[in-house]
Design an enzyme around this catalytic site. Structure first.
Site, short mmCIF file in Angstrom:
data_model
loop_
_atom_site.label_atom_id
_atom_site.label_comp_id
_atom_site.label_asym_id
_atom_site.label_seq_id
_atom_site.Cartn_x
_atom_site.Cartn_y
_atom_site.Cartn_z
N TRP A 197 0.87 -1.17 0.00
CA TRP A 197 0.00 0.00 0.00
C TRP A 197 0.91 1.23 0.00
CZ3 TRP A 197 -0.59 -3.78 3.92
CH2 TRP A 197 0.22 -3.58 5.05
N GLU A 233 4.73 9.34 -0.65
CA GLU A 233 5.01 9.00 -2.06
C GLU A 233 4.13 9.83 -2.98
OE1 GLU A 233 4.52 4.48 -1.18
OE2 GLU A 233 5.90 4.64 -2.85
N1 ARG Z 1 6.74 5.53 -5.32
C1 ARG Z 1 5.88 4.85 -6.26
C2 ARG Z 1 4.67 5.72 -6.55
O1 ARG Z 1 4.52 6.75 -5.96
C3 ARG Z 1 5.42 3.50 -5.73
C4 ARG Z 1 6.53 2.57 -5.27
C5 ARG Z 1 6.03 1.44 -4.41
N2 ARG Z 1 5.40 1.94 -3.21
C6 ARG Z 1 4.81 1.18 -2.29
N3 ARG Z 1 4.27 1.78 -1.26
N4 ARG Z 1 4.77 -0.14 -2.37
O2 ARG Z 1 3.81 5.39 -7.33
#
Ligand code: ARG
Length: 364
Positions: free
Chosen positions: A239, A244
């Site tokens: 998740w 991010e």
């Molecule tokens: N940083 C990437 C994005 O913002 C996703 C990478 C994987 N992240 C995770 N929480 N599993 O789309």
């Protein structure tokens, strides 16, 4: 080392650790390695048991130095689709991944594993970076959507797909089967894709920005390597950690670049660095992300909680007698990094296998 020697070497390393962790007797590992040796001699490769595949994929997550979410490595949901051959089977397995992983918002960390490379040849080549991702366009009228997707979006349009040119067009699923000159693409069924419209707990006008993000990040362009076998097509997801989206995807100047607009609806001036307006905008954007995912029942974690969970992972690994590896530059969150314990210690960035690796993009 020659390829087959390499494969045998990697298989030995993997089976030893895997079987020991699974509590199997030395005798069983020895027998299995004998069988693997014969299989490699006769066929040039070997096939993992379901147990090896499942535990290998989990170990690969545990070994992912850049991932702060590794506390949950042992609960990874592993879907074995090494049987998938036709484009319809692959498409449906990808759709099924989205549905199972999304789980109506209560996200399940999941990996779907397709047939591995055979003598270095990919059976299935997934073009998407993530199964769910927004398109990006650069034209004379300016930028639309996610600039990070510009080259894949252009490749899709060359294949005959055409986006609507909103800021949030869902890219189609794109993959190529061995022996085919061109990939196929399929539009994502909207009903499979949960998206979260962003609002703020106090700032009412926040929703006027009409921002949203998708619920589940499903990385689909990395290669899972277990015991010398290369699973180049093995999409996986956890998740989101709020930052991010709130401190990178929507904030980076080379992504959605929203900080000025957020400062504006907050009614604060964006003229002086010393006002820390970017920092203020970042905090409110990140609050909006966490608040909105929660409100819509979609799993998400804030960076403080994620860091505490990572601390537990560090302790758990210590107790299990395993060496911890990590990449400090990725583990620290992009906002308030020094407010987490991660900032204040160092990590050994040695790459241990099984693991997930970057691979060359098939387009561009
Ligand atoms: N940083 C990437 C994005 O913002 C996703 C990478 C994987 N992240 C995770 N929480 N599993 O789309």
């Amino acid at each position: 080392m020659k390829d087959l020697e390499m494969l045998w070497y990697e298989a030995k390393e993997f089976i030893a650790v895997c079987y020991q962790e699974l509590g199997k007797r030395g005798e069983e590992a020895k027998q299995r390695l004998e069988d693997i040796k014969n299989e490699i001699d006769q066929t040039g490769s070997y096939v993992h048991t379901r147990e090896e595949l499942e535990h290998g994929a989990k170990m690969a997550w545990r070994n992912s130095n850049r991932c702060i979410g590794r506390l949950f490595w042992n609960s990874l949901n592993v879907i074995d689709r090494r049987d998938a051959r036709t484009k319809e089977e692959v498409r449906d397995a990808l759709f099924q991944h989205i549905e199972t992983a999304t789980n109506n918002g209560k996200i399940k960390p999941t990996i779907t594993i397709f047939p591995p490379e055979c003598q270095g040849e990919k059976q299935i080549e997934i073009w998407n970076h993530q199964l769910i991702r927004y398109a990006g366009y650069e034209s004379e009228e300016g930028r639309i959507g996610d600039p990070a997707s510009a080259s894949l979006t252009a490749a899709c349009e060359k294949l005959g797909w055409r986006g609507e040119r909103t800021d949030f067009d869902l890219l189609p699923i794109v993959f190529r089967l061995k022996g085919e000159a061109h990939p196929v693409w399929y539009e994502l069924p909207r009903s499979l894709v949960i998206e979260v419209p962003l609002s703020h707990p106090e700032i009412e006008s926040f929703s006027d920005l009409e921002l949203k993000w998708y619920g589940v990040p499903i990385i689909s362009d990395m290669k899972l390597e277990i015991g010398g076998i290369h699973y180049n097509a093995a999409p996986f997801n956890g998740w989101y950690m709020g930052t991010e989206i709130g401190a990178r995807n929507l904030a980076d100047e080379k992504r959605y670049d929203m900080l000025k607009k957020i400062a504006s609806i907050m009614g604060i001036a964006a003229d002086f660095n010393t006002d820390l307006w970017k920092d203020q905008a970042l905090v409110e954007l990140n609050k909006a992300v966490l608040y909105s995912y929660k409100k819509h029942g979609v799993s998400i974690v804030d960076h403080h909680t994620a860091a505490s969970q990572f601390k537990r992972f560090e302790e758990q690994e210590e107790e299990a007698g395993r060496k911890l590896t990590g990449d400090w530059t990725w583990l620290i969150p992009p906002i308030s990094p020094a407010s987490t314990h991660i900032f204040h210690r160092c990590y050994d960035n040695t790459i241990v296998k099984p693991n997930y690796f970057y691979q060359d993009k098939p387009y561009q």
